[in-house]
Enzyme design. Structure first.
Site, PDB file in Angstrom:
ATOM      1  N   CYS A  77      52.537 -33.729  43.314  1.00 45.16           N
ATOM      2  CA  CYS A  77      51.421 -34.298  42.553  1.00 45.16           C
ATOM      3  C   CYS A  77      50.269 -33.319  42.328  1.00 45.16           C
ATOM      4  CB  CYS A  77      50.891 -35.535  43.273  1.00 45.16           C
ATOM      5  SG  CYS A  77      52.177 -36.647  43.838  1.00 45.16           S
ATOM      6  N   HIS A 106      41.975 -38.578  43.249  1.00 45.64           N
ATOM      7  CA  HIS A 106      43.430 -38.692  43.227  1.00 45.64           C
ATOM      8  C   HIS A 106      43.818 -40.164  43.200  1.00 45.64           C
ATOM      9  CE1 HIS A 106      47.547 -37.473  43.681  1.00 45.64           C
ATOM     10  NE2 HIS A 106      47.674 -38.113  44.825  1.00 45.64           N
ATOM     11  N   GLU A 123      41.228 -40.143  51.256  1.00 53.29           N
ATOM     12  CA  GLU A 123      40.390 -39.495  50.246  1.00 53.29           C
ATOM     13  C   GLU A 123      38.944 -39.973  50.346  1.00 53.29           C
ATOM     14  OE1 GLU A 123      40.413 -38.238  45.530  1.00 53.29           O
ATOM     15  OE2 GLU A 123      41.775 -39.825  46.201  1.00 53.29           O
ATOM     16  N   LYS A 168      44.303 -43.552  37.379  1.00 52.69           N
ATOM     17  CA  LYS A 168      45.756 -43.757  37.441  1.00 52.69           C
ATOM     18  C   LYS A 168      46.217 -45.151  36.989  1.00 52.69           C
ATOM     19  CE  LYS A 168      47.336 -40.136  40.585  1.00 52.69           C
ATOM     20  NZ  LYS A 168      46.116 -39.319  40.668  1.00 52.69           N
ATOM     21  N   HIS A 195      50.736 -42.824  37.635  1.00 53.78           N
ATOM     22  CA  HIS A 195      50.797 -41.600  38.427  1.00 53.78           C
ATOM     23  C   HIS A 195      51.940 -40.760  37.879  1.00 53.78           C
ATOM     24  CE1 HIS A 195      50.538 -38.625  41.346  1.00 53.78           C
ATOM     25  NE2 HIS A 195      50.644 -39.317  42.470  1.00 53.78           N
ATOM     26  N   PHE A 214      52.352 -35.031  48.068  1.00 54.11           N
ATOM     27  CA  PHE A 214      53.330 -35.047  49.143  1.00 54.11           C
ATOM     28  C   PHE A 214      53.610 -33.600  49.541  1.00 54.11           C
ATOM     29  CE2 PHE A 214      55.693 -39.305  48.171  1.00 54.11           C
ATOM     30  CZ  PHE A 214      54.590 -40.004  48.649  1.00 54.11           C
TER      31      PHE A 214
END
Length: 411
Positions: free
Chosen positions: A165, A297, A308, A329, A334, A393
């Site tokens: 990502c 994010h 976050e 998002k 995403h 990830f």
């Protein structure tokens, strides 16, 4: 001119997402809180459990690509070519090659040619069909960068960043560093992803991180993310190079920070994202109080949003309570390797229009998350500088800092 004085600006942007074709459609959807998420069913996957995604409907690659490009591209590369075409025109560049040796291309992708892989494997195992002779060339994650560089004769550095990502954001960051270092004067940077295949969708279902109905970043009762597909490409170039050809800078790419959690493959830390934001601010020479907006994010998963939120508190302190922070998002989904580039395009428009786009689908505050993530309605906000976050990830964190420039680029 030394590398330390080589300022880098964005002069063109292009995108194609579930919100529509073009950056304008993307920005309007983000600003107005209009989601591109809808129902998606796979005939090859009758036991599908989750059916909501931000997929692109009605896309006809033949309307945008040459016959040769159609034969040699997977959907993810096709989307990248569409976004690059808009970015080139937006930047006022001749779309006929060559751009030459001082221009390169970095297009990130977390997955690469997912549709070519999925179709090829299905046809091989189920029908013993002959494989596509160009399957390898279509699947490779660098295919989008290679196709973009070939179309426009960009003979400088060409590569793919594949950092899940964070891919799109790292692509912009490394393009910035290459121009600063004098390796190029202009770069086509961004990300592209087309992962909405039956097999990959099932794999994401197995992780139990997908929202069955709506993505609700930072909200109480959030229960997951919504997958998306799409691409965004930005033209970035050295400031004097841009001004010499009469281009209008949209924003300055002022700083970049990237870190690794070096911990769990899936569980985020607070320290890594906080360090990436701090590094981007330091690289840009910006103080936390100079930031007017952060595109988070913000995936809508339980752990990511908590981590976050805490990272933002560590970087901005008490100021985070009045800082405009939102996740877009729920609008475009995403899009993994494309997410950072798509969100940076939105962040540039937020900067230009002094509007913080909303976090839609928000219900009520989670005490562990941000209390005010611009819930549900856009907010007029003075934005002289902004951050865009991508946390992946594998524990890879990346942040881009941008700031306003005057029409002559000298501000």
């Amino acid at each position: 001119m030394t590398s330390a004085t080589r300022r880098v600006v964005i002069t063109g942007m292009g995108a194609i997402t579930a919100a529509g074709a073009g950056v304008e459609a993307l920005w309007e959807a983000a600003r107005e809180g209009r989601s591109g998420v809808s129902e998606l069913r796979f005939p090859r996957y009758p036991r599908q459990r989750v059916s909501r995604s931000a997929h692109i409907s009605g896309f006809d690659p033949a309307a945008h690509l040459s016959e040769q490009e159609l034969k040699t591209t997977d959907r993810f590369a096709q989307l990248a070519l569409v976004a690059a075409e808009e970015a080139m025109r937006h930047a006022g560049l001749d779309t006929q090659p060559p751009l030459g040796a001082r221009c390169g291309a970095i297009i990130g992708s977390g997955i690469g040619g997912a549709w070519t892989s999925d179709d090829g494997h299905y046809n091989f195992y189920m029908h013993d069909a002959r494989p596509d002779l160009l399957a390898i060339a279509k699947v490779m994650p660098n295919a989008a960068a290679s196709q973009v560089s070939m179309r426009y004769g960009a003979r400088g550095p060409s590569l793919a960043i594949s950092s899940a990502c964070a891919s799109g954001t790292q692509s912009v960051g490394y393009g910035l560093q290459m121009i600063r270092a004098g390796m190029a004067d202009m770069m086509l940077v961004g990300g592209s992803e087309a992962l909405l295949t039956p097999a990959s969708f099932r794999a994401w279902e197995a992780l139990r991180v997908m929202a069955p109905q709506a993505c609700r970043p930072f909200s109480d009762k959030r229960n997951g993310m919504v997958l998306g597909e799409g691409a965004a490409v930005l033209v970035i170039e050295e400031l004097d190079h841009a001004l010499a050809r009469g281009a209008t800078p949209l924003a300055e790419v002022a700083g970049y920070g990237t870190t690794s959690d070096a911990g769990d493959l899936l569980r985020p830390t607070v320290e890594g994202p906080a360090a990436a934001m701090a590094a981007a601010l330091a690289d840009a020479g910006l103080a936390p109080e100079e930031i007017g907006y952060v595109n988070a994010h913000g995936t809508g998963t339980v752990l990511n949003d908590i981590a976050e939120s805490e990272a933002l508190r560590r970087v901005f302190g008490a100021g985070v309570e009045t800082l405009a922070v939102s996740s877009t998002k729920p609008i475009h989904g995403h899009a993994l390797g494309a997410a950072g580039a798509i969100e940076l395009a939105i962040t540039v428009r937020a900067l230009l229009d002094d509007i913080a786009p909303p976090t839609i689908n928000w219900l009520e505050a989670d005490p562990k998350c941000l209390a005010d993530p611009v819930p549900n309605t856009a907010r007029p906000t003075r934005i002289d500088a902004a951050l865009s976050n991508s946390f992946a990830f594998g524990g890879i964190n990346a942040t881009i800092a941008i700031r306003k420039v005057r029409a002559d680029g000298r501000g």
